[in-house]
Design a protein around this motif. Structure first.
Motif, PDB file in Angstrom:
ATOM      1  N   PHE A  19     -16.866  -6.556  -4.540  1.00  0.00           N
ATOM      2  CA  PHE A  19     -16.172  -7.647  -5.202  1.00  0.00           C
ATOM      3  C   PHE A  19     -14.676  -7.365  -5.216  1.00  0.00           C
ATOM      4  O   PHE A  19     -14.250  -6.301  -5.653  1.00  0.00           O
ATOM      5  N   GLU A  20     -13.900  -8.321  -4.738  1.00  0.00           N
ATOM      6  CA  GLU A  20     -12.449  -8.190  -4.731  1.00  0.00           C
ATOM      7  C   GLU A  20     -11.937  -8.312  -6.157  1.00  0.00           C
ATOM      8  O   GLU A  20     -12.578  -8.908  -7.006  1.00  0.00           O
ATOM      9  N   GLY A  21     -10.785  -7.764  -6.399  1.00  0.00           N
ATOM     10  CA  GLY A  21     -10.191  -7.863  -7.722  1.00  0.00           C
ATOM     11  C   GLY A  21      -9.737  -6.508  -8.223  1.00  0.00           C
ATOM     12  O   GLY A  21      -9.525  -5.576  -7.445  1.00  0.00           O
ATOM     13  N   TRP A  22      -9.646  -6.389  -9.527  1.00  0.00           N
ATOM     14  CA  TRP A  22      -9.080  -5.182 -10.140  1.00  0.00           C
ATOM     15  C   TRP A  22      -9.872  -3.920  -9.815  1.00  0.00           C
ATOM     16  O   TRP A  22      -9.321  -2.824  -9.815  1.00  0.00           O
ATOM     17  N   ASN A  23     -11.162  -4.031  -9.543  1.00  0.00           N
ATOM     18  CA  ASN A  23     -11.984  -2.837  -9.323  1.00  0.00           C
ATOM     19  C   ASN A  23     -12.212  -2.512  -7.847  1.00  0.00           C
ATOM     20  O   ASN A  23     -13.055  -1.688  -7.519  1.00  0.00           O
ATOM     21  N   ASP A  24     -11.444  -3.112  -6.946  1.00  0.00           N
ATOM     22  CA  ASP A  24     -11.691  -2.951  -5.509  1.00  0.00           C
ATOM     23  C   ASP A  24     -10.882  -1.823  -4.863  1.00  0.00           C
ATOM     24  O   ASP A  24     -10.939  -1.641  -3.658  1.00  0.00           O
ATOM     25  N   ALA A  25     -10.152  -1.063  -5.606  1.00  0.00           N
ATOM     26  CA  ALA A  25      -9.427   0.115  -5.119  1.00  0.00           C
ATOM     27  C   ALA A  25      -8.690  -0.134  -3.807  1.00  0.00           C
ATOM     28  O   ALA A  25      -9.002   0.453  -2.778  1.00  0.00           O
ATOM     29  N   GLY A  26      -7.717  -1.024  -3.848  1.00  0.00           N
ATOM     30  CA  GLY A  26      -6.919  -1.304  -2.651  1.00  0.00           C
ATOM     31  C   GLY A  26      -7.722  -1.989  -1.553  1.00  0.00           C
ATOM     32  O   GLY A  26      -7.499  -1.742  -0.380  1.00  0.00           O
ATOM     33  N   ASP A  27      -8.662  -2.827  -1.930  1.00  0.00           N
ATOM     34  CA  ASP A  27      -9.518  -3.568  -0.992  1.00  0.00           C
ATOM     35  C   ASP A  27     -10.461  -2.671  -0.195  1.00  0.00           C
ATOM     36  O   ASP A  27     -10.989  -3.085   0.831  1.00  0.00           O
ATOM     37  N   ALA A  28     -10.697  -1.453  -0.654  1.00  0.00           N
ATOM     38  CA  ALA A  28     -11.551  -0.523   0.091  1.00  0.00           C
ATOM     39  C   ALA A  28     -12.980  -1.038   0.234  1.00  0.00           C
ATOM     40  O   ALA A  28     -13.545  -1.047   1.336  1.00  0.00           O
ATOM     41  N   ALA A  29     -13.591  -1.472  -0.844  1.00  0.00           N
ATOM     42  CA  ALA A  29     -14.989  -1.923  -0.798  1.00  0.00           C
ATOM     43  C   ALA A  29     -15.125  -3.235  -0.025  1.00  0.00           C
ATOM     44  O   ALA A  29     -15.982  -3.352   0.855  1.00  0.00           O
ATOM     45  N   SER A  30     -14.290  -4.210  -0.344  1.00  0.00           N
ATOM     46  CA  SER A  30     -14.409  -5.515   0.330  1.00  0.00           C
ATOM     47  C   SER A  30     -14.065  -5.411   1.812  1.00  0.00           C
ATOM     48  O   SER A  30     -14.694  -6.065   2.650  1.00  0.00           O
ATOM     49  N   ALA A  31     -13.103  -4.556   2.173  1.00  0.00           N
ATOM     50  CA  ALA A  31     -12.771  -4.365   3.589  1.00  0.00           C
ATOM     51  C   ALA A  31     -13.917  -3.677   4.335  1.00  0.00           C
ATOM     52  O   ALA A  31     -14.205  -4.015   5.490  1.00  0.00           O
ATOM     53  N   ALA A  32     -14.585  -2.729   3.684  1.00  0.00           N
ATOM     54  CA  ALA A  32     -15.712  -2.039   4.318  1.00  0.00           C
ATOM     55  C   ALA A  32     -16.871  -2.999   4.575  1.00  0.00           C
ATOM     56  O   ALA A  32     -17.452  -3.015   5.663  1.00  0.00           O
ATOM     57  N   VAL A  33     -17.203  -3.836   3.596  1.00  0.00           N
ATOM     58  CA  VAL A  33     -18.287  -4.809   3.773  1.00  0.00           C
ATOM     59  C   VAL A  33     -17.901  -5.852   4.823  1.00  0.00           C
ATOM     60  O   VAL A  33     -18.721  -6.245   5.650  1.00  0.00           O
ATOM     61  N   ALA A  34     -16.644  -6.293   4.820  1.00  0.00           N
ATOM     62  CA  ALA A  34     -16.188  -7.254   5.834  1.00  0.00           C
ATOM     63  C   ALA A  34     -16.292  -6.650   7.235  1.00  0.00           C
ATOM     64  O   ALA A  34     -16.685  -7.327   8.188  1.00  0.00           O
ATOM     65  N   HIS A  35     -15.968  -5.380   7.356  1.00  0.00           N
ATOM     66  CA  HIS A  35     -16.057  -4.693   8.649  1.00  0.00           C
ATOM     67  C   HIS A  35     -17.512  -4.624   9.129  1.00  0.00           C
ATOM     68  O   HIS A  35     -17.803  -4.909  10.293  1.00  0.00           O
TER      69      HIS A  35
END
Length: 100
Positions: A19-35
Motif C-alpha cells: 500500500f502506497e502512503g506513509w508506510n511504504d518506505a520510499g515506495d519500496a513495497a509498491s515498487a516491488a509489487v509493481a515490478h
C-alpha cells in the motif's frame, strides 16, 4: 464496492500486498509489487471502488496525455494474479493500492 473481472481458480495461492502512503518506505513495497506484476504479466481480476475508500483531497487522480488524448487514472486498489513455478506451480495474488 469490488469490481470482479472473472476470478480465476487459484492453485495454492500466496498473497503479496503493498500500500502506497506513509508506510511504504520510499515506495519500496509498491515498487516491488509493481515490478513483479509487470515482469510476470499479472492479470487484473478485481479492483476496489475508489469512491468508498479514498479521500480525493489527499489522493488525487493522475491526468496524462496519450497521443493527444487526455486520460485520467483514478487511485484504486487492484488485485492481479500470476502463476509461478515449474513442476509444482502456485498462484501469486498481487495487491497494490493506496492506503485507505
Amino acid at each position: 464496492m469490488i469490481e470482479l473481472e472473472g476470478v480465476p481458480e487459484l492453485i495454492d495461492p500466496v498473497m503479496v500486498a503493498a500500500f502506497e502512503g506513509w508506510n511504504d518506505a520510499g515506495d519500496a513495497a509498491s515498487a516491488a509489487v509493481a515490478h513483479l506484476d509487470k515482469e510476470w504479466k499479472g492479470e487484473v481480476f478485481a479492483a476496489l471502488d475508489a469512491e468508498d475508500y479514498y479521500d480525493f483531497q489527499v489522493n488525487r487522480p493522475t491526468v496524462w496525455l496519450d497521443g493527444g488524448v487526455r486520460k485520467i487514472t483514478w487511485p484504486t486498489t487492484r488485485l492481479s494474479v500470476v502463476r509461478v513455478g515449474g513442476e509444482k506451480p502456485r498462484d501469486l495474488v498481487l495487491v497494490r493500492g493506496i492506503e485507505p
